[in-house]
Structure formats: C-alpha cells, structure tokens
Design an enzyme around this catalytic site. Structure first.
Site, PDB file in Angstrom:
ATOM      1  CG  HIS A 133      -2.047  -1.059   1.105  1.00 43.67           C
ATOM      2  ND1 HIS A 133      -2.444  -1.624  -0.093  1.00 43.67           N
ATOM      3  CD2 HIS A 133      -2.810  -1.652   2.070  1.00 43.67           C
ATOM      4  CE1 HIS A 133      -3.406  -2.506   0.144  1.00 43.67           C
ATOM      5  NE2 HIS A 133      -3.636  -2.551   1.435  1.00 43.67           N
ATOM      6  CG  HIS A 207      -7.832  -0.376   2.238  1.00 43.67           C
ATOM      7  ND1 HIS A 207      -8.253  -1.041   3.368  1.00 43.67           N
ATOM      8  CD2 HIS A 207      -6.987  -1.213   1.604  1.00 43.67           C
ATOM      9  CE1 HIS A 207      -7.653  -2.214   3.421  1.00 43.67           C
ATOM     10  NE2 HIS A 207      -6.878  -2.351   2.369  1.00 43.67           N
ATOM     11  CD  GLU A 345      -8.094  -3.630  -0.834  1.00 44.29           C
ATOM     12  OE1 GLU A 345      -6.941  -3.361  -1.214  1.00 44.29           O
ATOM     13  OE2 GLU A 345      -8.329  -4.484   0.030  1.00 44.29           O
TER      14      GLU A 345
HETATM   15  C1  GAL Z   1      -5.622  -5.341   2.332  1.00 50.64           C
HETATM   16  C2  GAL Z   1      -4.659  -6.449   2.096  1.00 50.64           C
HETATM   17  C3  GAL Z   1      -4.561  -7.270   3.366  1.00 50.64           C
HETATM   18  C4  GAL Z   1      -4.178  -6.398   4.549  1.00 50.64           C
HETATM   19  C5  GAL Z   1      -5.122  -5.205   4.601  1.00 50.64           C
HETATM   20  C6  GAL Z   1      -4.722  -4.179   5.626  1.00 50.64           C
HETATM   21  O1  GAL Z   1      -5.740  -4.553   1.193  1.00 50.64           O
HETATM   22  O2  GAL Z   1      -5.085  -7.227   1.014  1.00 50.64           O
HETATM   23  O3  GAL Z   1      -3.614  -8.302   3.220  1.00 50.64           O
HETATM   24  O4  GAL Z   1      -2.853  -5.980   4.402  1.00 50.64           O
HETATM   25  O5  GAL Z   1      -5.154  -4.533   3.387  1.00 50.64           O
HETATM   26  O6  GAL Z   1      -4.675  -4.703   6.920  1.00 50.64           O
END
Ligand code: GAL
Length: 384
Positions: A133, A207, A345
């Site tokens: 991210h 998110h 997402e």
């Molecule tokens: C998501 C990701 C997960 C985790 C989450 C945040 O987008 O796919 O593995 O990292 O974010 O806790």
C-alpha cells in the site's frame, strides 16, 4: 463551524437514524492537527436523497457513509470519529487502512523492489519482506489539498497530493488527483488522475471496509457477494501472487452467483488457509481500461442494503477483514473482530511491476493515469 457550501435545495427524507440530517451540500469543519502541524478538515457531503458521507483530507479517509436500508439509514463503513484514533499506536500496529486512499501502489510488491528501464528501484519494505500500500507513510497518511464542489447531480470534494520524486523509493514526481462525488442517485463515484515526470508504477485504490448491516453490528459472513470474475491470482505464503491465473470454477473463490461470504470461508483450501480467509485479487471479466463495468455486488439480506461496484480496473481485491483482531473499537463502541467488515478494492493486480504477463501499471511522462470506480447503493424491498 465553517459552512462552506450548502445549497438547501430540498430537505432529505427523514430516517430513524438521522432525523436531523443536513440539507444537500458540502459542509467543512476543522478536524484536527497532524503531528507535523498541518491542520486537516472534515467534509460532510449530503445528497438530495439524504445519504451522507464524511471524508477528511487526512489520507482521503472516508470516516462514515450513511446509506439507506429497509428500516432507514445506517453507517456502513468501519472507522472512527476522531483524527487521533487514526494515529494511535494500536491503529499503527494493526494497519487496517480504514477508509483511506492508497498509493502509490495498492497491494503488495514482492521483496519491495522492481526493475524498470534497466534500473532497480528499492521500496519501503513495510509488510514482512514486501512493500504494501505504498509504504509508510503512504498516501493514506498524507494531507491532501481539498476543494469541495457542488454540481447539478452530485456533491463532492477534489483531493490533490503531489508525491515528490523518490518518495517511498518510487521514481518521478507524481501529481495525483482523486475526486469523491456523491450523486443524487446514491452513487459514490471515485475518479483518479495522475501524471508523472518519470516512468513509474501507479495503482491507486480506496480502502473502505463495508458492513451493510451497519458498522459495529457484527460480521459480514451473512452478506451475499457476487464477483464478476472467472479467475483469481493465487498467492504464496507472503500474499504475493505466484503468477498463475486460476479459474474460480469448482473452488470457494467462485462468486459468479450470489453466495454468502461465510458459506465456504472455512473450507479446507490452501489459499484460504494462507490468507486466513479471502484476501485475493480477482481477475475481472475484461482487461481494457476504457469501459465502466460491474465488478461485484454485495447484499445484506437483513437490512436490504445492496452495494454494486463498477470499475474501469482489471482487478478486484476481495479482503474479508481477516486480520481484524478486536483490538480496535469503532464508532459505536464495538470492537472490530475478524470479518467485521470487508474491502472490495478495485485495482490492477498485485506485484504487476514484477509480472510482465499482468496488465501494466507503468505510467509514463506525457500520459495521464485515469481510473473510475463507482459504489452504488440501493435497497431491495423484497423481504429476506
Ligand atoms: C488489504 C490487504 C490485506 C491487509 C489489509 C490491511 O488490502 O489485502 O492483506 O494488508 O489490506 O490490513
């Protein structure tokens, strides 16, 4: 309170949860100050139908989203009311990215590096050996410039952030613009644009964690999910795609027909085991970037709330909130445990900079990155 834009075109319909909902428009209020001394604001968007959304220019975080249901409106996204809650040690430790804009790269990049035009770039490794991210801090912790607007069919806010050349290890200065528009038809429309000074990967996403029964009211395991994907990308033990594209047919990843999320989440399946549930990129039915197509539909039989996701993106990460462990307490005072919410997402595939066979995420100087996603809210009136 600074009333910035507020055109009282009509009173929203009353609802049991929000009898005093505001008029159509955008209201701006101070939200707090970051440790770096930047003051940030919160914008309350209210549409003609009385649906409302609170968003801050700190990380572009959607703080609340009140959507209609059979028995009135409810706040359908996980999160907090106060800025400090997004900056607490407990929050940093669990890194859920509640409601935030994600950049420069949504999802993981293997071993936090990639090569482009003969140069190897090293990124911030913030998720075991991998980059997740956009690193820390990512776009979710940046202060965005905010310009609210009111148009004929929507109210909203334009957020802009300039990511300097080299930030988090990425080449090029990235000028980023994200528009949140709440239409009078109860659609949340997200438009992303970016330009760069050097070739660089870009994969922006949003998110939010949804619980259509209302945040803090339980899990999403009874929600029925449809995903318009024939295939998904299996992952290794660090959640990096192995490179194969596997058909969903005959697996717990087949959501081509509406299926309760909990129906197969505990199945004896190696991919579900690795991720402690669903945390996978689904390959949407088409690969071109030009058309807005349905990617998913989420339905809560209890409340009648339905959310349809449309996107121009080729992939959809379905994350079933597996890593929520009860350590964070949300807006109504309830601890968020596993599956308290889910994220859908819209994005390009994880680790694309290292996977030439995946759709490219490289943006070059002179090009404009554009992407659109729509979260459309509706109510099914047929009883459960
Ligand atoms: C998501 C990701 C997960 C985790 C989450 C945040 O987008 O796919 O593995 O990292 O974010 O806790």
């Amino acid at each position: 309170m600074a009333l910035l834009l507020c055109a009282a075109r009509s009173e929203p319909s009353a609802s049991p949860e929000s009898p005093a909902a505001a008029s159509r428009g955008v209201e701006r209020q101070a939200f707090g100050t970051t440790p770096a001394g930047d003051s940030v604001d919160v914008f309350t968007l209210t549409n003609e139908a009385g649906m409302s959304m609170r968003v801050t220019n700190y990380g572009g975080i959607i703080l609340s989203l009140r959507a209609p249901g059979r028995d009135g409106r409810a706040d359908v996204v996980l999160g907090f009311d106060a800025l400090d809650d997004y900056r607490s040690d407990a929050y940093a430790a669990s890194s859920p990215y509640f409601g935030a804009l994600i950049g420069r790269y949504g999802n993981r990049i293997d071993e936090a590096r990639f090569s482009l035009n003969g140069t190897t770039y090293t990124l911030d490794a913030n998720n075991g050996p991998n980059h997740l991210h956009g690193g820390e801090p990512g776009f979710d912790e940046r202060v965005w410039r905010a310009d609210p607007f009111e148009r004929a069919d929507s109210v909203g806010v334009v957020l802009r952030y300039v990511s300097p050349d080299g930030e988090a290890g990425y080449p090029g200065r990235l000028d980023t613009e994200v528009t949140y528009a709440l239409t009078d038809d109860n659609e949340l429309v997200l438009d992303y644009r970016a330009t760069t000074t050097k070739a660089t990967p870009v994969n922006l996403t949003q998110h939010s964690y949804f619980n259509l029964g209302g945040e803090g009211t339980g899990t999403v395991l009874d929600h029925e999910l449809t995903i318009d994907a024939e295939a998904f990308t299996p992952v290794d033990s660090t959640l990096i795609p192995t490179g194969t594209v596997r058909p969903v047919a005959g697996t717990p990843f087949d959501f081509r027909e509406p299926t309760p999320i909990g129906a197969r989440i505990d199945a004896d399946n190696r991919q579900l085991g690795i991720a402690q549930g669903y945390d996978h990129n689904f390959v949407l039915a088409r690969q071109d970037r030009d058309t807005l197509r349905r990617a998913a539909r989420l339905y809560d039989p209890d409340s009648g709330r339905e959310m349809t996701v449309l996107t121009t993106e080729p992939g959809l990460q379905f994350y079933s909130g597996n890593f929520l462990d009860g350590s964070l307490v949300g807006k109504r005072g309830a601890a968020y445990g596993p599956h308290a919410g889910l994220a859908l997402e819209t994005q390009h595939f994880p680790d694309s900079p290292n996977r030439p066979a995946f759709p490219s995420t490289i943006l070059r100087p002179g090009e404009t990155y554009t992407s659109r996603t729509v979260y459309r809210f509706s109510v099914r009136t047929d009883p459960p």
